[in-house]
Scaffold this active site. Structure first.
Site, mmCIF file in Angstrom:
data_model
loop_
_atom_site.group_PDB
_atom_site.id
_atom_site.type_symbol
_atom_site.label_atom_id
_atom_site.label_comp_id
_atom_site.label_asym_id
_atom_site.label_seq_id
_atom_site.Cartn_x
_atom_site.Cartn_y
_atom_site.Cartn_z
ATOM 1 N N ASP A 1 5.608 -5.084 6.355
ATOM 2 C CA ASP A 1 6.272 -6.430 6.786
ATOM 3 C C ASP A 1 6.173 -7.460 5.762
ATOM 4 O O ASP A 1 7.367 -8.336 5.511
ATOM 5 C CB ASP A 1 6.148 -6.834 8.075
ATOM 6 N N ARG B 1 -6.091 -2.771 8.629
ATOM 7 C CA ARG B 1 -6.283 -4.216 8.651
ATOM 8 C C ARG B 1 -6.421 -4.870 10.040
ATOM 9 O O ARG B 1 -7.461 -4.583 10.690
ATOM 10 C CB ARG B 1 -5.018 -5.058 8.291
ATOM 11 N N ARG C 1 1.634 -4.791 -5.137
ATOM 12 C CA ARG C 1 1.866 -5.962 -4.372
ATOM 13 C C ARG C 1 2.158 -7.529 -5.271
ATOM 14 O O ARG C 1 1.133 -7.531 -6.263
ATOM 15 C CB ARG C 1 0.375 -6.364 -3.673
ATOM 16 N N GLY D 1 0.931 -1.239 -0.105
ATOM 17 C CA GLY D 1 -0.063 -0.001 -0.134
ATOM 18 C C GLY D 1 0.988 1.374 0.112
ATOM 19 O O GLY D 1 1.780 1.429 0.656
ATOM 20 N N ASP E 1 1.766 -1.107 11.720
ATOM 21 C CA ASP E 1 1.670 -2.700 12.349
ATOM 22 C C ASP E 1 2.720 -3.267 12.051
ATOM 23 O O ASP E 1 2.686 -4.535 11.818
ATOM 24 C CB ASP E 1 0.381 -3.144 11.783
ATOM 25 N N ASP F 1 -0.908 1.543 8.271
ATOM 26 C CA ASP F 1 -1.485 0.717 9.333
ATOM 27 C C ASP F 1 -0.699 0.921 10.546
ATOM 28 O O ASP F 1 -1.203 0.520 11.754
ATOM 29 C CB ASP F 1 -1.562 -0.805 8.975
HETATM 30 O O1 F6P Z 1 -1.998 -1.827 4.432
HETATM 31 C C1 F6P Z 1 -2.329 -0.722 3.853
HETATM 32 C C2 F6P Z 1 -3.865 -0.992 3.417
HETATM 33 O O2 F6P Z 1 -4.304 0.574 3.268
HETATM 34 C C3 F6P Z 1 -4.998 -1.210 4.725
HETATM 35 O O3 F6P Z 1 -5.412 -0.398 5.882
HETATM 36 C C4 F6P Z 1 -6.064 -1.926 4.028
HETATM 37 O O4 F6P Z 1 -6.763 -2.995 4.620
HETATM 38 C C5 F6P Z 1 -5.441 -2.200 2.609
HETATM 39 O O5 F6P Z 1 -4.209 -1.575 2.376
HETATM 40 C C6 F6P Z 1 -6.156 -1.977 1.352
HETATM 41 O O6 F6P Z 1 -5.486 -2.590 0.347
HETATM 42 P P1 F6P Z 1 -5.827 -2.257 -1.178
HETATM 43 O O7 F6P Z 1 -5.413 -0.882 -1.647
HETATM 44 O O8 F6P Z 1 -5.311 -3.433 -1.885
HETATM 45 O O9 F6P Z 1 -7.471 -2.270 -1.325
#
Ligand code: F6P
Length: 318
Positions: free
Chosen positions: A104, A173, A73, A12, A131, A129
């Protein structure tokens, strides 16, 4: 011989990546390194989307959210044959050091890459996040919190005008950090996060009493990782408390926007340390930040334990 160093963004995106890219190019050149951008994360590494970067590439980006070089990703990077291809692309350009801005999950992929191919790397924790175990701060968190603050303040205006309950859902998350800090700083009535068990019914009498005493509206901050849907929380307010309710899912708003001063400064410091670490022959480290300042930690120590929200912060909610 001039050394070559590359940077990529993975997972992200966060506000703060662009200031980090700017510092990367400027500091690398100052240190007589040749900076390279890898576009679209590990996907671009596999597909050889790697280009030498110059001052021109980073002019006028410090105030922009997102990342100029893209992020992704990558499922393919989990497979050995694609990591081999990635290594060949780096070798062809003489790049042996890599900086990765990511979470991570992104760092774990990197660890495997390091073990197989000995590409030196330094990770910079970057996720709204917040995290990642081992660091109290990840790039982008402050900007996300400020965007949420503006949103909740605006929602308060309409909630109070209409006598409504607003369920505001934040990202994160499995981590309730964004929701928790928002609750503590926005004056919301209730905060629900995955780390703390709750039973809505324990609030029923209290909330009804508050309405009797003149309360016109409720603001509830909910983290996306809790077991119930935000719509279920809204239904509970309608059915049990008898107040009209609405849900606002803040979603990807939280990932964008003009990076705050804090995120620009943190980007500057994170990248400076990462380049210094790689120059000082650190091979597989993550730049972490806590009350004592910045430290380099081994990737193993960062990713081996699951993230736990700071107990002191949690106690403020309990
Ligand atoms: O990890 C960052 C984040 O924004 C999370 O808070 C969220 O759940 C996720 O990515 C959303 O992912 P995407 O942009 O693939 O919808």
């Amino acid at each position: 011989m001039k050394k070559n160093i590359a940077i990529l963004c993975s997972g992200g995106d966060v506000s703060g990546m662009n200031p980090a890219l700017k510092r990367f190019v400027e500091y690398a050149l100052e240190k007589k390194l040749t900076p390279y951008f890898i576009y679209d994360g590990y996907e671009g590494l596999i597909d050889n989307q790697i280009k030498e970067a110059s001052y021109c590439d980073v002019a006028g980006i410090i105030n922009r959210g997102g990342t100029k070089i893209g992020s992704a990703r990558s499922e393919r990077f989990m497979h050995k044959e694609y990591r081999q291809r990635a290594k060949e692309n780096l070798d062809a350009l003489g790049i042996d050091s890599l900086i990765v801005l990511g979470g991570d999950g992104s760092f774990r992929g990197l660890h495997t890459f390091y073990k197989e191919h000995k590409i030196k790397f330094c990770g910079i924790p970057s996720t709204i996040d917040n995290d990642i175990q081992g660091t109290d701060y990840c790039l982008g968190v402050d900007t996300a919190l400020n965007i949420i603050k503006i949103s909740v303040d605006a929602i308060r205006d309409t909630a109070s005008s209409f006598k409504r309950a607003f369920i505001v859902e934040t990202m994160g998350r499995e981590c309730g950090y964004l929701a928790l800090i928002t609750h503590l700083t926005s004056g919301s009535e209730l905060c629900l996060i995955p780390e703390i068990e709750y039973n809505l019914d324990t609030y029923e009498a209290k909330f009804k009493e508050e309405i009797k005493n003149g309360r016109r509206y409720f603001i509830v901050i909910v983290s996306e990782g809790i077991s119930q849907k935000s719509s279920e929380i809204a239904s509970w307010f309608e059915e049990k408390i008898g107040i009209e309710s609405r849900v606002s899912v803040l979603g990807h708003l939280q990932r964008g926007g003009n990076p705050t001063v804090k995120d620009r400064l943190m980007a500057f410091k994170f990248v400076t340390l990462a380049i210094d670490a790689l120059l000082e022959r650190s091979t597989e480290s993550i730049v972490c930040y806590d009350a004592f300042g910045f430290h380099l930690k081994t990737l193993k120590s960062v990713v081996e334990k699951p993230h736990k929200l700071n107990e002191e912060l949690l106690s403020l909610l309990k």
